[in-house]
Motif scaffolding. Structure first.
Motif, PDB file in Angstrom:
ATOM      1  N   HIS A 108     -89.132   6.567  36.364  1.00 11.67           N
ATOM      2  CA  HIS A 108     -89.479   5.575  35.350  1.00 11.67           C
ATOM      3  C   HIS A 108     -90.736   4.798  35.734  1.00 11.67           C
ATOM      4  O   HIS A 108     -90.949   3.685  35.240  1.00 11.67           O
ATOM      5  N   ASN A 109     -91.538   5.383  36.618  1.00 12.92           N
ATOM      6  CA  ASN A 109     -92.867   4.857  36.960  1.00 12.92           C
ATOM      7  C   ASN A 109     -92.872   3.505  37.668  1.00 12.92           C
ATOM      8  O   ASN A 109     -93.848   2.755  37.573  1.00 12.92           O
ATOM      9  N   TYR A 110     -91.777   3.199  38.353  1.00 14.34           N
ATOM     10  CA  TYR A 110     -91.801   2.000  39.184  1.00 14.34           C
ATOM     11  C   TYR A 110     -92.526   2.315  40.479  1.00 14.34           C
ATOM     12  O   TYR A 110     -92.363   3.403  41.046  1.00 14.34           O
ATOM     13  N   ARG A 111     -93.325   1.364  40.933  1.00 10.88           N
ATOM     14  CA  ARG A 111     -93.990   1.496  42.241  1.00 10.88           C
ATOM     15  C   ARG A 111     -93.122   0.745  43.245  1.00 10.88           C
ATOM     16  O   ARG A 111     -93.218  -0.473  43.378  1.00 10.88           O
ATOM     17  N   THR A 112     -92.269   1.499  43.912  1.00  8.05           N
ATOM     18  CA  THR A 112     -91.318   0.870  44.820  1.00  8.05           C
ATOM     19  C   THR A 112     -92.009   0.457  46.106  1.00  8.05           C
ATOM     20  O   THR A 112     -93.011   1.051  46.520  1.00  8.05           O
ATOM     21  N   ALA A 113     -91.462  -0.568  46.734  1.00  7.71           N
ATOM     22  CA  ALA A 113     -91.984  -1.031  48.021  1.00  7.71           C
ATOM     23  C   ALA A 113     -90.866  -0.864  49.048  1.00  7.71           C
ATOM     24  O   ALA A 113     -90.469   0.244  49.358  1.00  7.71           O
ATOM     25  N   PHE A 114     -90.305  -1.950  49.503  1.00  2.12           N
ATOM     26  CA  PHE A 114     -89.272  -1.890  50.530  1.00  2.12           C
ATOM     27  C   PHE A 114     -87.908  -1.591  49.907  1.00  2.12           C
ATOM     28  O   PHE A 114     -87.596  -2.068  48.835  1.00  2.12           O
ATOM     29  N   SER A 115     -87.105  -0.788  50.607  1.00  2.00           N
ATOM     30  CA  SER A 115     -85.735  -0.550  50.153  1.00  2.00           C
ATOM     31  C   SER A 115     -84.846  -0.327  51.370  1.00  2.00           C
ATOM     32  O   SER A 115     -85.326   0.037  52.437  1.00  2.00           O
ATOM     33  N   CYS A 116     -83.559  -0.572  51.210  1.00  3.93           N
ATOM     34  CA  CYS A 116     -82.605  -0.398  52.299  1.00  3.93           C
ATOM     35  C   CYS A 116     -81.238  -0.116  51.690  1.00  3.93           C
ATOM     36  O   CYS A 116     -80.881  -0.713  50.678  1.00  3.93           O
ATOM     37  N   GLN A 117     -80.480   0.794  52.312  1.00  2.00           N
ATOM     38  CA  GLN A 117     -79.174   1.129  51.742  1.00  2.00           C
ATOM     39  C   GLN A 117     -78.096   0.103  52.097  1.00  2.00           C
ATOM     40  O   GLN A 117     -77.052   0.076  51.469  1.00  2.00           O
ATOM     41  N   GLY A 118     -78.362  -0.740  53.094  1.00  2.00           N
ATOM     42  CA  GLY A 118     -77.387  -1.733  53.514  1.00  2.00           C
ATOM     43  C   GLY A 118     -76.202  -1.099  54.226  1.00  2.00           C
ATOM     44  O   GLY A 118     -76.125   0.118  54.361  1.00  2.00           O
ATOM     45  N   GLY A 119     -75.295  -1.939  54.694  1.00  2.00           N
ATOM     46  CA  GLY A 119     -74.075  -1.434  55.333  1.00  2.00           C
ATOM     47  C   GLY A 119     -74.212  -1.244  56.823  1.00  2.00           C
ATOM     48  O   GLY A 119     -75.113  -1.800  57.450  1.00  2.00           O
TER      49      GLY A 119
ATOM     50  N   GLU B  72     -84.682  -2.888  34.531  1.00  2.00           N
ATOM     51  CA  GLU B  72     -84.326  -4.237  34.083  1.00  2.00           C
ATOM     52  C   GLU B  72     -83.102  -4.172  33.153  1.00  2.00           C
ATOM     53  O   GLU B  72     -82.286  -5.076  33.133  1.00  2.00           O
ATOM     54  N   LYS B  73     -83.008  -3.095  32.389  1.00  2.00           N
ATOM     55  CA  LYS B  73     -81.859  -2.924  31.488  1.00  2.00           C
ATOM     56  C   LYS B  73     -80.656  -2.324  32.197  1.00  2.00           C
ATOM     57  O   LYS B  73     -79.518  -2.663  31.896  1.00  2.00           O
ATOM     58  N   LYS B  74     -80.898  -1.384  33.110  1.00  2.00           N
ATOM     59  CA  LYS B  74     -79.809  -0.577  33.660  1.00  2.00           C
ATOM     60  C   LYS B  74     -79.303  -1.022  35.028  1.00  2.00           C
ATOM     61  O   LYS B  74     -78.320  -0.471  35.515  1.00  2.00           O
ATOM     62  N   SER B  75     -79.992  -1.960  35.653  1.00  2.00           N
ATOM     63  CA  SER B  75     -79.654  -2.312  37.032  1.00  2.00           C
ATOM     64  C   SER B  75     -78.173  -2.650  37.207  1.00  2.00           C
ATOM     65  O   SER B  75     -77.551  -2.250  38.186  1.00  2.00           O
ATOM     66  N   PHE B  76     -77.603  -3.358  36.224  1.00  2.00           N
ATOM     67  CA  PHE B  76     -76.195  -3.775  36.372  1.00  2.00           C
ATOM     68  C   PHE B  76     -75.259  -2.572  36.391  1.00  2.00           C
ATOM     69  O   PHE B  76     -74.209  -2.609  37.028  1.00  2.00           O
ATOM     70  N   GLU B  77     -75.649  -1.488  35.697  1.00  2.00           N
ATOM     71  CA  GLU B  77     -74.801  -0.288  35.696  1.00  2.00           C
ATOM     72  C   GLU B  77     -74.737   0.344  37.086  1.00  2.00           C
ATOM     73  O   GLU B  77     -73.795   1.065  37.400  1.00  2.00           O
ATOM     74  N   TYR B  78     -75.769   0.090  37.883  1.00  2.00           N
ATOM     75  CA  TYR B  78     -75.798   0.594  39.254  1.00  2.00           C
ATOM     76  C   TYR B  78     -75.316  -0.467  40.250  1.00  2.00           C
ATOM     77  O   TYR B  78     -75.375  -0.255  41.449  1.00  2.00           O
ATOM     78  N   GLY B  79     -74.892  -1.598  39.735  1.00  2.00           N
ATOM     79  CA  GLY B  79     -74.370  -2.659  40.597  1.00  2.00           C
ATOM     80  C   GLY B  79     -75.435  -3.539  41.228  1.00  2.00           C
ATOM     81  O   GLY B  79     -75.149  -4.297  42.151  1.00  2.00           O
ATOM     82  N   PHE B  80     -76.677  -3.443  40.731  1.00  2.00           N
ATOM     83  CA  PHE B  80     -77.764  -4.246  41.297  1.00  2.00           C
ATOM     84  C   PHE B  80     -78.000  -5.511  40.478  1.00  2.00           C
ATOM     85  O   PHE B  80     -77.877  -5.506  39.254  1.00  2.00           O
ATOM     86  N   GLU B  81     -78.343  -6.572  41.189  1.00  2.37           N
ATOM     87  CA  GLU B  81     -78.682  -7.841  40.544  1.00  2.37           C
ATOM     88  C   GLU B  81     -80.042  -8.294  41.048  1.00  2.37           C
ATOM     89  O   GLU B  81     -80.376  -8.092  42.213  1.00  2.37           O
ATOM     90  N   ILE B  82     -80.790  -8.934  40.154  1.00  2.00           N
ATOM     91  CA  ILE B  82     -82.090  -9.450  40.592  1.00  2.00           C
ATOM     92  C   ILE B  82     -81.871 -10.610  41.554  1.00  2.00           C
ATOM     93  O   ILE B  82     -80.901 -11.358  41.418  1.00  2.00           O
ATOM     94  N   MET B  83     -82.732 -10.707  42.547  1.00  2.00           N
ATOM     95  CA  MET B  83     -82.659 -11.807  43.502  1.00  2.00           C
ATOM     96  C   MET B  83     -83.621 -12.894  43.049  1.00  2.00           C
ATOM     97  O   MET B  83     -84.837 -12.712  43.111  1.00  2.00           O
TER      98      MET B  83
END
Ligand SMILES: [Zn+2]
Length: 106
Positions: free
Chosen positions: A28-39, A60-71
């Motif tokens: 979806h053409n996001y330019r990702t930067a830092f990421s971490c799987q956690g745990g 922005e629309k689908k994040s909640f379906e994946y369990g993600f919330e904006i910080m």
């Protein structure tokens, strides 16, 4: 996953546990930067960051379906922002043109 995408993720050392979401963000053409799987063996909750105004609005629309919330930004963020950080070391909010989402553990 396509081989070239797999190689890019290997090169960027993207955690295996978060590749499913990074793959979608790239599509979806996001330019990702830092990421971490956690745990276990990782600092905190799973999180992804990307550049503000990148992407097509999908996450922005689908994040909640994946369990993600904006910080959201907090008072603690301004000193880290002045120092040029991509995200706040205290609360994890995205700084300096970055958006951060996290996945709370339940
Ligand atoms: Zn902060």
């Amino acid at each position: 996953m396509k081989k070239n995408m797999q190689r890019a993720m290997d090169r960027l050392d993207i955690d295996k546990g978060i590749r499913y979401i990074i793959r979608q963000l790239w599509k979806h053409n996001y330019r990702t930067a830092f990421s971490c799987q956690g745990g276990v063996g990782h600092a905190d909750e799973a999180h992804v960051t990307y550049f503000f105004n990148s992407g097509d609005g999908w996450f922005e629309k689908k994040s909640f379906e994946y369990g993600f919330e904006i910080m959201p930004r907090n008072k603690c963020c301004s000193s880290n922002e002045k120092e040029g950080y991509q995200y706040c070391s205290r609360c994890g909010a995205g700084l300096n043109g970055h958006v951060a989402y996290f996945k709370p553990r339940f």
